[in-house]
Design a protein around this motif. Structure first.
Motif, PDB file in Angstrom:
ATOM      1  N   LEU A 286      -3.632 -48.466 -57.106  1.00 41.76           N
ATOM      2  CA  LEU A 286      -3.028 -47.162 -56.873  1.00 41.76           C
ATOM      3  C   LEU A 286      -2.849 -46.458 -58.212  1.00 41.76           C
ATOM      4  O   LEU A 286      -2.334 -47.059 -59.165  1.00 41.76           O
ATOM      5  CB  LEU A 286      -1.676 -47.341 -56.175  1.00 41.76           C
ATOM      6  CG  LEU A 286      -0.910 -46.079 -55.800  1.00 41.76           C
ATOM      7  CD1 LEU A 286      -1.675 -45.260 -54.759  1.00 41.76           C
ATOM      8  CD2 LEU A 286       0.467 -46.448 -55.277  1.00 41.76           C
ATOM      9  N   SER A 287      -3.280 -45.192 -58.293  1.00 41.14           N
ATOM     10  CA  SER A 287      -3.109 -44.444 -59.539  1.00 41.14           C
ATOM     11  C   SER A 287      -1.621 -44.240 -59.814  1.00 41.14           C
ATOM     12  O   SER A 287      -0.814 -44.199 -58.878  1.00 41.14           O
ATOM     13  CB  SER A 287      -3.832 -43.096 -59.466  1.00 41.14           C
ATOM     14  OG  SER A 287      -3.208 -42.251 -58.518  1.00 41.14           O
ATOM     15  N   PRO A 288      -1.221 -44.099 -61.082  1.00 42.13           N
ATOM     16  CA  PRO A 288       0.196 -43.921 -61.417  1.00 42.13           C
ATOM     17  C   PRO A 288       0.843 -42.708 -60.736  1.00 42.13           C
ATOM     18  O   PRO A 288       2.013 -42.758 -60.369  1.00 42.13           O
ATOM     19  CB  PRO A 288       0.204 -43.770 -62.933  1.00 42.13           C
ATOM     20  CG  PRO A 288      -1.023 -44.480 -63.380  1.00 42.13           C
ATOM     21  CD  PRO A 288      -2.038 -44.242 -62.290  1.00 42.13           C
ATOM     22  N   CYS A 289       0.077 -41.633 -60.519  1.00 48.64           N
ATOM     23  CA  CYS A 289       0.608 -40.446 -59.840  1.00 48.64           C
ATOM     24  C   CYS A 289       0.636 -40.641 -58.322  1.00 48.64           C
ATOM     25  O   CYS A 289       1.177 -39.805 -57.596  1.00 48.64           O
ATOM     26  CB  CYS A 289      -0.196 -39.216 -60.202  1.00 48.64           C
ATOM     27  SG  CYS A 289      -1.900 -39.275 -59.612  1.00 48.64           S
ATOM     28  N   GLU A 290       0.038 -41.730 -57.849  1.00 48.99           N
ATOM     29  CA  GLU A 290      -0.055 -42.091 -56.435  1.00 48.99           C
ATOM     30  C   GLU A 290      -0.860 -41.100 -55.603  1.00 48.99           C
ATOM     31  O   GLU A 290      -0.705 -41.023 -54.393  1.00 48.99           O
ATOM     32  CB  GLU A 290       1.332 -42.322 -55.823  1.00 48.99           C
ATOM     33  CG  GLU A 290       2.077 -43.464 -56.468  1.00 48.99           C
ATOM     34  CD  GLU A 290       3.286 -43.928 -55.695  1.00 48.99           C
ATOM     35  OE1 GLU A 290       3.521 -43.475 -54.558  1.00 48.99           O
ATOM     36  OE2 GLU A 290       4.009 -44.788 -56.229  1.00 48.99           O
ATOM     37  N   ASN A 291      -1.776 -40.383 -56.244  1.00 50.16           N
ATOM     38  CA  ASN A 291      -2.644 -39.457 -55.518  1.00 50.16           C
ATOM     39  C   ASN A 291      -4.010 -40.058 -55.206  1.00 50.16           C
ATOM     40  O   ASN A 291      -4.763 -39.490 -54.419  1.00 50.16           O
ATOM     41  CB  ASN A 291      -2.826 -38.161 -56.299  1.00 50.16           C
ATOM     42  CG  ASN A 291      -1.565 -37.329 -56.313  1.00 50.16           C
ATOM     43  OD1 ASN A 291      -0.749 -37.414 -55.396  1.00 50.16           O
ATOM     44  ND2 ASN A 291      -1.395 -36.535 -57.346  1.00 50.16           N
ATOM     45  N   PHE A 292      -4.348 -41.188 -55.845  1.00 50.39           N
ATOM     46  CA  PHE A 292      -5.652 -41.808 -55.650  1.00 50.39           C
ATOM     47  C   PHE A 292      -5.510 -43.305 -55.438  1.00 50.39           C
ATOM     48  O   PHE A 292      -4.639 -43.951 -56.021  1.00 50.39           O
ATOM     49  CB  PHE A 292      -6.573 -41.564 -56.855  1.00 50.39           C
ATOM     50  CG  PHE A 292      -6.899 -40.120 -57.064  1.00 50.39           C
ATOM     51  CD1 PHE A 292      -7.913 -39.520 -56.332  1.00 50.39           C
ATOM     52  CD2 PHE A 292      -6.176 -39.350 -57.960  1.00 50.39           C
ATOM     53  CE1 PHE A 292      -8.209 -38.182 -56.497  1.00 50.39           C
ATOM     54  CE2 PHE A 292      -6.462 -38.011 -58.140  1.00 50.39           C
ATOM     55  CZ  PHE A 292      -7.477 -37.427 -57.404  1.00 50.39           C
ATOM     56  N   LEU A 293      -6.406 -43.836 -54.607  1.00 51.97           N
ATOM     57  CA  LEU A 293      -6.511 -45.272 -54.412  1.00 51.97           C
ATOM     58  C   LEU A 293      -7.925 -45.678 -54.798  1.00 51.97           C
ATOM     59  O   LEU A 293      -8.894 -45.142 -54.245  1.00 51.97           O
ATOM     60  CB  LEU A 293      -6.239 -45.652 -52.952  1.00 51.97           C
ATOM     61  CG  LEU A 293      -6.248 -47.153 -52.666  1.00 51.97           C
ATOM     62  CD1 LEU A 293      -5.030 -47.828 -53.295  1.00 51.97           C
ATOM     63  CD2 LEU A 293      -6.294 -47.412 -51.168  1.00 51.97           C
ATOM     64  N   ALA A 294      -8.044 -46.590 -55.749  1.00 53.85           N
ATOM     65  CA  ALA A 294      -9.350 -47.124 -56.129  1.00 53.85           C
ATOM     66  C   ALA A 294      -9.606 -48.386 -55.321  1.00 53.85           C
ATOM     67  O   ALA A 294      -8.703 -49.196 -55.105  1.00 53.85           O
ATOM     68  CB  ALA A 294      -9.384 -47.426 -57.623  1.00 53.85           C
ATOM     69  N   ILE A 295     -10.836 -48.531 -54.861  1.00 52.80           N
ATOM     70  CA  ILE A 295     -11.216 -49.667 -54.020  1.00 52.80           C
ATOM     71  C   ILE A 295     -12.458 -50.316 -54.623  1.00 52.80           C
ATOM     72  O   ILE A 295     -13.458 -49.633 -54.868  1.00 52.80           O
ATOM     73  CB  ILE A 295     -11.504 -49.218 -52.569  1.00 52.80           C
ATOM     74  CG1 ILE A 295     -10.298 -48.473 -51.990  1.00 52.80           C
ATOM     75  CG2 ILE A 295     -11.882 -50.414 -51.706  1.00 52.80           C
ATOM     76  CD1 ILE A 295     -10.565 -47.808 -50.638  1.00 52.80           C
ATOM     77  N   ALA A 296     -12.394 -51.622 -54.858  1.00 50.37           N
ATOM     78  CA  ALA A 296     -13.524 -52.379 -55.393  1.00 50.37           C
ATOM     79  C   ALA A 296     -14.205 -53.130 -54.252  1.00 50.37           C
ATOM     80  O   ALA A 296     -13.539 -53.651 -53.356  1.00 50.37           O
ATOM     81  CB  ALA A 296     -13.048 -53.363 -56.451  1.00 50.37           C
ATOM     82  N   TYR A 297     -15.524 -53.178 -54.334  1.00 51.70           N
ATOM     83  CA  TYR A 297     -16.313 -53.836 -53.287  1.00 51.70           C
ATOM     84  C   TYR A 297     -17.132 -54.982 -53.849  1.00 51.70           C
ATOM     85  O   TYR A 297     -17.470 -55.000 -55.027  1.00 51.70           O
ATOM     86  CB  TYR A 297     -17.254 -52.832 -52.622  1.00 51.70           C
ATOM     87  CG  TYR A 297     -16.525 -51.820 -51.788  1.00 51.70           C
ATOM     88  CD1 TYR A 297     -16.182 -52.095 -50.469  1.00 51.70           C
ATOM     89  CD2 TYR A 297     -16.142 -50.603 -52.323  1.00 51.70           C
ATOM     90  CE1 TYR A 297     -15.498 -51.181 -49.707  1.00 51.70           C
ATOM     91  CE2 TYR A 297     -15.455 -49.672 -51.552  1.00 51.70           C
ATOM     92  CZ  TYR A 297     -15.139 -49.964 -50.255  1.00 51.70           C
ATOM     93  OH  TYR A 297     -14.454 -49.062 -49.492  1.00 51.70           O
ATOM     94  N   GLN A 298     -17.506 -55.887 -52.970  1.00 52.78           N
ATOM     95  CA  GLN A 298     -18.329 -57.017 -53.343  1.00 52.78           C
ATOM     96  C   GLN A 298     -19.801 -56.594 -53.415  1.00 52.78           C
ATOM     97  O   GLN A 298     -20.695 -57.329 -53.032  1.00 52.78           O
ATOM     98  CB  GLN A 298     -18.131 -58.157 -52.336  1.00 52.78           C
ATOM     99  CG  GLN A 298     -18.445 -59.513 -52.885  1.00 52.78           C
ATOM    100  CD  GLN A 298     -18.081 -60.584 -51.897  1.00 52.78           C
ATOM    101  OE1 GLN A 298     -18.216 -60.422 -50.694  1.00 52.78           O
ATOM    102  NE2 GLN A 298     -17.618 -61.697 -52.397  1.00 52.78           N
ATOM    103  N   ILE A 299     -20.001 -55.384 -53.854  1.00 46.09           N
ATOM    104  CA  ILE A 299     -21.318 -54.857 -54.213  1.00 46.09           C
ATOM    105  C   ILE A 299     -21.118 -54.200 -55.571  1.00 46.09           C
ATOM    106  O   ILE A 299     -20.054 -54.307 -56.157  1.00 46.09           O
ATOM    107  CB  ILE A 299     -21.861 -53.834 -53.160  1.00 46.09           C
ATOM    108  CG1 ILE A 299     -20.839 -52.707 -52.923  1.00 46.09           C
ATOM    109  CG2 ILE A 299     -22.209 -54.546 -51.870  1.00 46.09           C
ATOM    110  CD1 ILE A 299     -21.323 -51.599 -52.016  1.00 46.09           C
TER     111      ILE A 299
END
Length: 133
Positions: A58-71
């Motif tokens: 979660l970004s510090p400003c809570e406006n974005f969520l980063a998602i990592a994939y097994q690709i």
């Protein structure tokens, strides 16, 4: 309080938004459910790539969520619109983990044998000659 897992699939990663009181439940099978803990309801399901999810941040400003994939991909989702804003694909193998810098200006992704640092405003990868462990 009991929350079901992510669509009946194995939960791979959890995250929490202190400001919004949201719980992020990442399924091993490609989706992130977002729960409003105050109202006890699911508010969104983020469907991503056709690959298991390995990490979320979660970004510090809570406006974005980063998602990592097994690709070889990580994405950033806008949490106001629930739309994918950015896609980071410059990875040699799967993305196993990621994190935002404390001020949110950089997103770091990593996998077996590599680390990438991206500027979140420009989405450009910052060249690093070599990281010493």
């Amino acid at each position: 309080m009991h929350f079901p897992d992510s669509n009946g699939h194995r939960v791979s990663v959890l995250g929490y938004s202190p400001k919004r009181k949201w719980l992020f439940v990442a399924s091993h099978f490609q989706s992130v459910s977002i729960w409003d803990l105050k109202n006890k309801v699911k508010i969104a399901v983020l469907e991503g790539k056709n690959s298991p999810i390995t990490d979320i941040a979660l970004s510090p400003c809570e406006n974005f969520l980063a998602i990592a994939y097994q690709i070889t991909t990580a994405i950033e989702v806008n949490l106001k619109s629930f739309v994918v804003e950015r896609e980071y694909v410059e990875h040699p193998i799967y993305v196993s983990s990621l994190a935002y810098s404390p001020n949110g200006t950089q997103l770091v992704t990593a996998g077996f044998g590599y680390v990438r640092i991206y500027e979140t405003k420009t989405h450009k990868c910052i060249p690093i000659d070599r990281l010493e462990w």
